[in-house]
Design a protein around this motif. Structure first.
Motif, PDB file in Angstrom:
ATOM      1  N   SER A   1      54.914 -20.093  67.364  1.00 11.19           N
ATOM      2  CA  SER A   1      53.527 -20.440  67.669  1.00 11.19           C
ATOM      3  C   SER A   1      53.530 -21.478  68.788  1.00 11.19           C
ATOM      4  O   SER A   1      54.298 -22.431  68.744  1.00 11.19           O
ATOM      5  CB  SER A   1      52.824 -21.018  66.436  1.00 11.19           C
TER       6      SER A   1
ATOM      7  N   ASP B   1      47.164 -22.246  59.338  1.00 12.67           N
ATOM      8  CA  ASP B   1      45.961 -22.216  60.157  1.00 12.67           C
ATOM      9  C   ASP B   1      44.718 -21.952  59.322  1.00 12.67           C
ATOM     10  O   ASP B   1      43.646 -22.478  59.612  1.00 12.67           O
ATOM     11  CB  ASP B   1      46.105 -21.129  61.230  1.00 12.67           C
TER      12      ASP B   1
ATOM     13  N   LEU C   1      45.363 -21.212  65.981  1.00  9.79           N
ATOM     14  CA  LEU C   1      46.523 -20.557  66.562  1.00  9.79           C
ATOM     15  C   LEU C   1      46.169 -19.984  67.930  1.00  9.79           C
ATOM     16  O   LEU C   1      45.165 -19.303  68.085  1.00  9.79           O
ATOM     17  CB  LEU C   1      47.004 -19.434  65.651  1.00  9.79           C
TER      18      LEU C   1
ATOM     19  N   TYR D   1      50.103 -18.685  59.951  1.00  8.61           N
ATOM     20  CA  TYR D   1      48.787 -18.127  59.648  1.00  8.61           C
ATOM     21  C   TYR D   1      48.217 -18.794  58.398  1.00  8.61           C
ATOM     22  O   TYR D   1      47.050 -19.160  58.347  1.00  8.61           O
ATOM     23  CB  TYR D   1      48.868 -16.613  59.454  1.00  8.61           C
TER      24      TYR D   1
ATOM     25  N   TYR E   1      49.477 -24.947  69.164  1.00  8.91           N
ATOM     26  CA  TYR E   1      48.711 -25.000  67.916  1.00  8.91           C
ATOM     27  C   TYR E   1      47.888 -26.296  67.872  1.00  8.91           C
ATOM     28  O   TYR E   1      48.406 -27.380  68.061  1.00  8.91           O
ATOM     29  CB  TYR E   1      49.642 -24.939  66.712  1.00  8.91           C
TER      30      TYR E   1
END
Length: 807
Positions: A67, A212, A2, A209, A70
């Motif tokens: 985001s 990730d 991220l 999150y 990425y």
């Protein structure tokens, strides 16, 4: 990985305040360790203004997640923009938006490719819809969290400067636009409607999150899936430059004739997908009824592929599909529509067992085919006889009257998708100077061991998962066991470390890497080049040492049976300078190739102590704790920092080598006192860097949770982020609790991690008191019970900390 993470409202504020490109750049530099070009920074400023206009629709939740940039797992590609939230059925959803600033686009005759102005010229490039849906497909293929949590991925494209949809939405590209719709300049409202269709509620569960931090499943091994590939199933998605090479090769083959020959030279480093594209080409051309063959000098990949196909197709058909590079000495001119030459850097001048047949393998291959596709990496030439370089290919193509085209593969699939690791290897081996003099910020498992026994044990442990870890070494030990396979005859021996192993068995030959028992043997450059495993352990021999920071190579330290340096002694007498330079390149390229066989990690042992210290220093600089220290926190998913660079609660929080769930503070264990304003002794405390989604602040700490009592929320052994002395209501929260009467079922300690619940009663003076406090497990394991405590004993029960997140 991220980079920029925010909410819709936070993102819009950053755009409106003209700070968005600065925020992205700061996050980019912090995460990736380097800056980027002014043109990319300008693209952020421009494209994000358009995305802000789309997201200004109030029906798109303000707390939806945003985001930017990425990094796609196992590649060096980045997704421009992702919006996360929940759909009308409360299902987690991520909308992938590929952003393009193009104004004009031209159609091509190649599937999934368009032509536009990129990099100061008109170039063929992947259709953005193809990019978007393949990125989504890669996430689904490789990210375990996306699959297990059933996160819905919806790819799309926004060309905010493009007016005409004549090309982008042409029926020729409908297969791709149906999977990832393309929105143009006039379609901002349509894009908003597309987003609202799939994101109705905000992102309350940190979707990106979780993605990730999701476990990355190993990339599919080419040999394992070749059988399915040859039956017409596409097992490997080709992204970006891979697709360009594939479509270009198909196009050139279709139009090549005996009088209009073509040669395509494709350069790519380790793990860029050369073999993936080559095998896909073989399948496609075979299905098109073109006469095509896959060619390699190295027998190992050919033998592995053939072994996978035995019993599915006749042996003759297999042999006709895979050929050695010396098979074309007597071939008729232009008898093949296409020859696909993998590992072309390994081509030799002469052929045959005694290297005395034919004129030149490059010449013979080009002459035999109307179209020839060469895949090469000049830095993987590892013997004196390797002649495959671009100049030689160009020269022979010119003599044959062939038109030459050159392309480059850059998308990184090996080494965890890390171009940084490959650059670090080049720098460490002093092949070329790069900016990557440390491994900081590089997501790849590299370790230096002080003992070959420890190295072997680490590879054994990794191999238990799926038989994809192997030991290899520089060819510095004679192959004594080849002709004497007695149990007590070993080739590579270090008595001081109680280590003795054999080279790979001659009976296994080129199938060594597949044999389950071969983890007990050591491979070399000749049995692993062109193939991939998950973890590779490399023994660096006395042919490669470091003296005062300079690498010194010595071909005389190679085994007598090593054919890769055959001719060195003769050349040394004739031209010592040329011989030394050539041997130096061969030895460095050998270790470069060995160190890049692993998709997930590379472990090293050096026979020379100074060389070992050299690599250890490059791997673990002062600001990162060394391997022996990190052993203390095995499986910790965060980076440990040394006290030299720690700024408490600014760039790090403490981590405790304690067993939580329960037992963070058992009778024998104590936590260094950490308050909201001070730390008693920085050097005595261990510190970690938090993921980008969390900001260090006083009271936060990291610890490991052991046990099954909370396994629906906290897996056994998970590392978690806690906050000390939480305020406010604790009702329904997961907390770490201390009580003298607790006997935790998992650890027997007086501390436990459970869900907190309590019943209260109001007193006459409008105050209240606890009547009952319950600590509840959240598990699918049997035998765990609710703990109940009388409210009058509340003072003896202390909530030490509250769970913030499972890391």
């Amino acid at each position: 990985m991220l980079v920029y993470v925010s909410t819709k409202s936070g993102f819009c504020d950053d755009v409106i305040s003209n700070a968005i490109e600065t925020k992205i750049l700061e996050a980019f530099q912090g995460k990736l360790g380097h800056s980027t070009s002014p043109s990319e920074i300008d693209s952020w400023r421009n494209s994000m203004m358009y995305m802000n206009n789309v997201l200004s629709d109030k029906a798109i939740p303000a707390d939806a997640g945003v985001s930017i940039e990425y990094k796609v797992p196992l590649t060096n590609k980045r997704i421009d923009f992702i919006l996360t939230g929940k759909n009308e059925n409360k299902k987690d959803t991520a909308i992938i938006v590929e952003l393009k600033q193009w104004t004009d686009v031209e159609i091509t005759e190649k599937d999934g490719l368009v032509s536009t102005f990129v990099g100061r010229g008109i170039r063929e490039i992947s259709h953005p819809s193809y990019q978007a849906w393949t990125y989504a497909a890669l996430l689904e293929d490789f990210n375990e969290t996306v699959r297990q949590d059933e996160i819905i991925l919806k790819p799309c494209v926004y060309l905010h400067n493009c007016v005409s949809e004549e090309v982008i939405n042409h029926t020729f590209y409908i297969e791709h636009t149906s999977k990832a719709p393309a929105f143009l300049k006039k379609d901002s409202k349509k894009l908003g409607d597309f987003i609202k269709q799939y994101v109705k509620y905000g992102d309350a569960d940190n979707i990106m999150y979780r993605i990730d931090r999701g476990k990355i499943k190993p990339s599919k091994n080419l040999a394992d899936k070749l059988q399915s590939l040859l039956q017409g199933n596409q097992e490997f998605l080709m992204i970006d430059d891979q697709k360009i090479v594939y479509e270009t090769a198909l196009s050139l083959t279709k139009k090549s004739t005996a009088s209009n020959k073509h040669v395509l030279i494709v350069e790519g480093g380790p793990g860029t997908g050369k073999s993936v594209v080559a095998i896909n080409l073989l399948v496609a051309l075979t299905n098109m009824e073109k006469t095509a063959q896959y060619v390699t000098k190295n027998a190992a990949p050919r033998t592995v592929y053939e072994s996978k196909l035995t019993g599915t197709f006749t042996r003759s058909r297999i042999s006709n599909m895979f050929k050695g590079s010396g098979a074309y000495i007597e071939a008729e001119s232009n008898v093949f529509d296409a020859l696909i030459v993998d590992e072309a850097h390994r081509l030799n001048e002469k052929s045959g067992m005694f290297q005395n047949l034919g004129e030149n393998q490059i010449k013979e291959i080009i002459d035999a085919a109307k179209c020839t596709i060469f895949f090469l990496d000049e830095d993987q030439r590892v013997t004196f006889k390797d002649i495959g370089d671009k100049n030689a290919l160009r020269s022979w193509a010119g003599k044959a009257g062939a038109t030459v085209q050159e392309l480059t593969l850059q998308s990184q699939f090996r080494c965890n998708g890390s171009d940084g690791y490959l650059a670090w290897v080049d720098n460490a081996l002093q092949i070329r100077e790069t900016a990557n003099d440390t491994l900081e910020g590089i997501d790849y498992d590299v370790r230096v061991f002080d003992s070959p026994t420890r190295l072997r044990d680490a590879i054994y442990a990794k191999n238990k998962a799926n038989n994809k870890a192997r030991l290899v070494a520089g060819y510095c030990w004679d192959w004594v066991s080849k002709n004497n396979n007695a149990a007590q005859v070993f080739d590579i021996s270090f008595p001081e470390h109680d280590f003795a192993m054999k080279w790979n068995l001659a009976s296994d030959g080129n199938l060594w890497i597949l044999k389950p028992e071969s983890v007990n043997e050591v491979g070399c450059i000749h049995t692993c080049q062109g193939l991939e495993i998950d973890y590779v352990g490399v023994i660096i021999g006395p042919d490669f040492v470091v003296r005062d920071g300079k690498i010194v190579t010595d071909a005389s330290k190679r085994a007598r049976s090593d054919s890769s340096v055959k001719g060195y002694k003769t050349l040394l007498k004739q031209n010592p300078e040329s011989a030394s330079a050539k041997a130096d390149l061969i030895i460095k390229n050998t270790y470069r190739t060995l160190m890049t066989r692993g998709a997930k990690g590379c472990y090293l042992y050096c026979t020379d102590a100074e060389t070992s210290a050299w690599f250890a220093q490059l791997i673990a600089p002062a600001e990162i704790q060394p391997e022996t220290y990190i052993d203390k926190y095995r499986n910790l998913p965060l980076r440990l920092l040394s006290s030299k660079v720690v700024r408490p609660f600014e760039n790090a929080v403490p981590v405790y080598d304690l067993k939580v769930a329960a037992g963070l503070f058992s009778n024998e264990q104590t936590v260094n006192e950490v308050t909201d304003t001070s730390v008693t002794n920085i050097e005595e405390q261990d510190w970690v860097e938090l993921p980008g989604a969390f900001r260090p602040q006083p009271g936060l700490f990291v610890a490991q949770v052991i046990g099954e009592s909370m396994n629906r929320r906290i897996p056994n052994g998970a590392w978690c982020l806690f906050k000390l002395n939480p305020g406010g209501t604790r009702q329904g929260k997961v907390v770490l609790v201390q009580h003298r009467d607790i006997q935790d079922q998992d650890t027997g300690a007086r501390y436990t991690v459970k869900i907190y619940e309590s019943d209260k009663e109001i007193r006459g003076d409008d105050s209240w008191q606890h009547v009952c406090i319950r600590l509840k497990p959240d598990t699918n394991a049997p035998g765990y019970k609710v703990m109940e405590f009388d409210g009058e004993l509340e003072g003896e029960l202390m909530v030490v900390a509250e769970l913030v997140a499972v890391l």
